[in-house]
Design a protein around this motif. Structure first.
Motif, PDB file in Angstrom:
ATOM      1  N   ILE A 171       0.893  -1.170   0.000  1.00  0.00           N
ATOM      2  CA  ILE A 171       0.000   0.000   0.000  1.00  0.00           C
ATOM      3  C   ILE A 171       0.925   1.212   0.000  1.00  0.00           C
ATOM      4  CG2 ILE A 171      -1.792   1.237   1.284  1.00  0.00           C
ATOM      5  CD1 ILE A 171      -2.285  -1.545   2.734  1.00  0.00           C
ATOM      6  N   LEU A 172       0.962   1.931  -1.111  1.00  0.00           N
ATOM      7  CA  LEU A 172       1.923   3.033  -1.226  1.00  0.00           C
ATOM      8  C   LEU A 172       1.332   4.311  -0.653  1.00  0.00           C
ATOM      9  CD1 LEU A 172       3.261   2.167  -4.785  1.00  0.00           C
ATOM     10  CD2 LEU A 172       4.447   1.900  -2.603  1.00  0.00           C
ATOM     11  N   LEU A 173       2.026   4.854   0.332  1.00  0.00           N
ATOM     12  CA  LEU A 173       1.539   6.078   0.987  1.00  0.00           C
ATOM     13  C   LEU A 173       2.211   7.332   0.411  1.00  0.00           C
ATOM     14  CD1 LEU A 173       1.505   4.899   4.721  1.00  0.00           C
ATOM     15  CD2 LEU A 173      -0.346   4.788   3.050  1.00  0.00           C
ATOM     16  N   GLY A 174       3.088   7.166  -0.575  1.00  0.00           N
ATOM     17  CA  GLY A 174       3.722   8.321  -1.209  1.00  0.00           C
ATOM     18  C   GLY A 174       4.903   8.848  -0.407  1.00  0.00           C
ATOM     19  N   ILE A 175       5.125  10.157  -0.539  1.00  0.00           N
ATOM     20  CA  ILE A 175       6.309  10.787   0.049  1.00  0.00           C
ATOM     21  C   ILE A 175       5.879  11.745   1.157  1.00  0.00           C
ATOM     22  CG2 ILE A 175       8.229  12.381  -0.428  1.00  0.00           C
ATOM     23  CD1 ILE A 175       8.025  11.414  -3.401  1.00  0.00           C
ATOM     24  N   ALA A 176       6.573  11.705   2.293  1.00  0.00           N
ATOM     25  CA  ALA A 176       6.370  12.733   3.327  1.00  0.00           C
ATOM     26  C   ALA A 176       7.644  13.561   3.435  1.00  0.00           C
ATOM     27  CB  ALA A 176       6.046  12.080   4.671  1.00  0.00           C
ATOM     28  N   LEU A 178       2.078   9.055   8.451  1.00  0.00           N
ATOM     29  CA  LEU A 178       2.226   7.765   9.146  1.00  0.00           C
ATOM     30  C   LEU A 178       0.874   7.222   9.606  1.00  0.00           C
ATOM     31  CD1 LEU A 178       5.413   8.502  11.263  1.00  0.00           C
ATOM     32  CD2 LEU A 178       5.186   6.696   9.542  1.00  0.00           C
ATOM     33  N   LYS A 179      -0.010   8.139  10.014  1.00  0.00           N
ATOM     34  CA  LYS A 179      -1.342   7.713  10.490  1.00  0.00           C
ATOM     35  C   LYS A 179      -2.062   6.885   9.437  1.00  0.00           C
ATOM     36  CE  LYS A 179      -2.639  11.236  13.790  1.00  0.00           C
ATOM     37  NZ  LYS A 179      -3.089  12.626  13.825  1.00  0.00           N
ATOM     38  N   LYS A 180      -1.817   7.213   8.151  1.00  0.00           N
ATOM     39  CA  LYS A 180      -2.508   6.500   7.060  1.00  0.00           C
ATOM     40  C   LYS A 180      -2.042   5.047   6.963  1.00  0.00           C
ATOM     41  CE  LYS A 180      -2.995  10.677   4.329  1.00  0.00           C
ATOM     42  NZ  LYS A 180      -1.968  11.465   3.661  1.00  0.00           N
ATOM     43  N   GLY A 181      -0.902   4.757   7.570  1.00  0.00           N
ATOM     44  CA  GLY A 181      -0.389   3.389   7.470  1.00  0.00           C
ATOM     45  C   GLY A 181      -0.748   2.512   8.654  1.00  0.00           C
ATOM     46  N   LEU A 182      -1.497   3.064   9.603  1.00  0.00           N
ATOM     47  CA  LEU A 182      -1.714   2.317  10.849  1.00  0.00           C
ATOM     48  C   LEU A 182      -2.708   1.165  10.718  1.00  0.00           C
ATOM     49  CD1 LEU A 182      -1.643   5.191  13.508  1.00  0.00           C
ATOM     50  CD2 LEU A 182       0.201   3.673  12.766  1.00  0.00           C
ATOM     51  N   LYS A 183      -3.457   1.131   9.611  1.00  0.00           N
ATOM     52  CA  LYS A 183      -4.424   0.032   9.449  1.00  0.00           C
ATOM     53  C   LYS A 183      -3.803  -1.174   8.746  1.00  0.00           C
ATOM     54  CE  LYS A 183      -8.928   2.116   9.833  1.00  0.00           C
ATOM     55  NZ  LYS A 183      -8.784   3.558   9.478  1.00  0.00           N
ATOM     56  N   ALA A 184      -2.621  -0.994   8.176  1.00  0.00           N
ATOM     57  CA  ALA A 184      -1.972  -2.111   7.464  1.00  0.00           C
ATOM     58  C   ALA A 184      -1.490  -3.159   8.481  1.00  0.00           C
ATOM     59  CB  ALA A 184      -0.801  -1.583   6.654  1.00  0.00           C
ATOM     60  N   ASP A 185      -1.080  -4.322   7.985  1.00  0.00           N
ATOM     61  CA  ASP A 185      -0.560  -5.360   8.891  1.00  0.00           C
ATOM     62  C   ASP A 185       0.862  -5.048   9.323  1.00  0.00           C
ATOM     63  OD1 ASP A 185      -2.861  -7.049   8.690  1.00  0.00           O
ATOM     64  OD2 ASP A 185      -2.218  -7.410   6.629  1.00  0.00           O
ATOM     65  N   LEU A 186       1.543  -4.250   8.506  1.00  0.00           N
ATOM     66  CA  LEU A 186       2.917  -3.885   8.834  1.00  0.00           C
ATOM     67  C   LEU A 186       3.172  -2.528   8.179  1.00  0.00           C
ATOM     68  CD1 LEU A 186       5.911  -6.273   8.831  1.00  0.00           C
ATOM     69  CD2 LEU A 186       6.154  -4.160   7.574  1.00  0.00           C
ATOM     70  N   LEU A 187       3.912  -1.690   8.892  1.00  0.00           N
ATOM     71  CA  LEU A 187       4.210  -0.350   8.361  1.00  0.00           C
ATOM     72  C   LEU A 187       5.709  -0.234   8.125  1.00  0.00           C
ATOM     73  CD1 LEU A 187       3.601   2.672   7.771  1.00  0.00           C
ATOM     74  CD2 LEU A 187       3.579   3.065  10.243  1.00  0.00           C
TER      75      LEU A 187
END
Ligand code: AMP
Ligand code: MG
Length: 402
Positions: free
Chosen positions: A214-219, A230-239
């Protein structure tokens, strides 16, 4: 500082498999079984012919007289009537054996007379018969929990009529690239910018490993932007994050993770490349902060993230597989940290040999090009001569031989 083995142990103790799900068999390839599968039928379901030939009821004198051929049975068709002693039916491979028949002689071993056959070879009772349940009995274990499902297992389960299976689902992995210097592929990298190649590298490797990126792009390198991305990645199984975990003035990933409830398990491991690697959890979600240099990102992915993903995906063996190979060249011994060299495997005289990549710098994308293995070199170890046997970490099998 932790050694690689100590740090990997922490990862494997922290990560647990995802909850199992029931999936249709066609979607189970590459997954690991979460529950044993028991057969609810016999395989084969009936006694049947293993050859194209003739079926009959065997007796000691069978070869002495011609056998009249009274019927033809194709695969998928069943003759319900018994075949009288002294007669035969023509039968195709896989066709059910008619009642009273117990033996099949292949077409190649008979002589055809007018409407009859004569056996050219001696036969034993039961020749060329596949028996009901000889492969699998009703109630028998087909595959145990923990089995990886590849083509052979999927075919077997389909043959046994298993329509769906309990498996550990594919891990969903969020990837956040961090750094003011990054632009996405397609945007010209002017003024010292560079392309976010790590996201491509990681997504590609995740696909290869049967995971879902799941690509969250660039911060950018600000605590605020990092935290909200980072908050957008908290639902994944691994960040996964890349960059921003070292000790530079712009490295804010760790403090942003802490604002989101991050518990640190380790930061910095005595390896090269990849020393600043960060690992911990937010609630129970495993989080890795990988260093930004591509060869360090890739090495820490292989060394730590893939084992964690195998654990999430329910594989009983999770550490990188090791293989003894021969060096094609001399290699310098170890320094202060355990080193990992990228390299190519080839089959030389029937066994594997290893040649290190020309580029090994952690900032060099070319180190990974064509690499199938990582060679660990222990700290302060002696130089290695060409022809030495070493143990490598196998990343993938080399392509076929010419
Ligand atoms: P950092 O770990 O943030 O100090 O990054 C170290 C170096 O890695 C940067 O200067 C970039 O050259 C490179 N880098 C960081 N992020 C990426 C990325 N997403 N893709 C490619 N290279 C990167
Ligand atoms: Mg950075």
């Amino acid at each position: 500082m932790l050694t690689y083995d100590e740090a990997l142990q922490i990862v494997l103790e922290t990560v647990t498999p995802r909850p199992p799900v029931l999936v249709p068999l066609a979607s189970a390839s590459g997954r690991v079984l979460a529950a044993a599968v028991i057969s609810s039928r016999n395989l084969p379901t009936r006694d049947n012919s293993a050859m194209d030939g003739y079926a009959f009821a065997w007796n000691e004198q069978i070869a002495e007289h011609p056998l009249p051929v009274i019927d033809f049975v194709a695969a998928g068709h069943a003759r319900q009537l018994a075949v009288p002693v002294g007669n035969a039916v023509k039968i195709m491979t896989g066709a059910p054996l008619p009642p009273d028949c117990d033996t099949v002689v292949p077409i190649e071993d008979i002589e055809e007379l007018d409407g009859s056959i004569r056996l050219k070879t001696t036969t034993q009772q039961g020749d060329n018969v596949r028996y009901c349940g000889e492969e699998l009995r009703c109630g028998e274990l087909i595959l145990d929990a923990g089995t990886s499902l590849f083509a052979g297992e999927i075919g077997l389960l389909a043959a046994a009529g298993i329509e769906s299976v309990q498996v550990y689902p594919a891990p969903r992995v969020a990837i956040l690239s961090t750094g003011d210097e990054l632009v996405e592929l397609g945007t010209p990298p002017v003024d010292g910018k560079i392309i976010n190649s790590n996201a491509y590298l990681l997504a590609s490797r995740l696909h290869e490993a049967g995971c879902e990126p799941i690509l969250l792009g660039i911060a950018r390198d600000t605590p605020e932007e990092l935290e909200s991305a980072l908050k957008k990645g908290l639902k994944a199984d691994l960040l996964l994050t890349t960059g921003g975990v070292s000790v530079g003035d712009c490295d804010h990933v760790q403090e942003s993770l802490i604002k989101l409830g991050f518990t640190r398990k380790f930061w910095k491991v005595a390896i090269k490349p990849g020393k600043p690697v960060l690992f911990g959890t937010i609630n129970d979600q495993p989080v890795f902060g990988l260093p930004g240099n591509p060869a360090a990102t890739a090495a820490t992915f292989e060394l730590f993230v893939l084992p964690a993903l195998r654990r999430l995906a329910g594989f009983p063996s999770t550490r990188p597989p090791r293989l003894r190979v021969t060096l094609t060249e001399a290699i310098k011994g170890g320094g202060k940290r355990q080193r990992f060299l990228w390299g190519r495997l080839e089959i030389c005289n029937g066994s594997f040999c290893f040649t290190s990549a020309h580029y090994q710098g952690s900032g060099q994308n070319r180190s990974l090009q064509g690499a199938q293995a990582l060679l660990p070199i222990a700290e302060h170890s002696p130089d290695l001569a060409a022809g030495s046997e070493v143990e490598i970490l196998l990343l993938r099998m080399p392509p076929g031989q010419p």
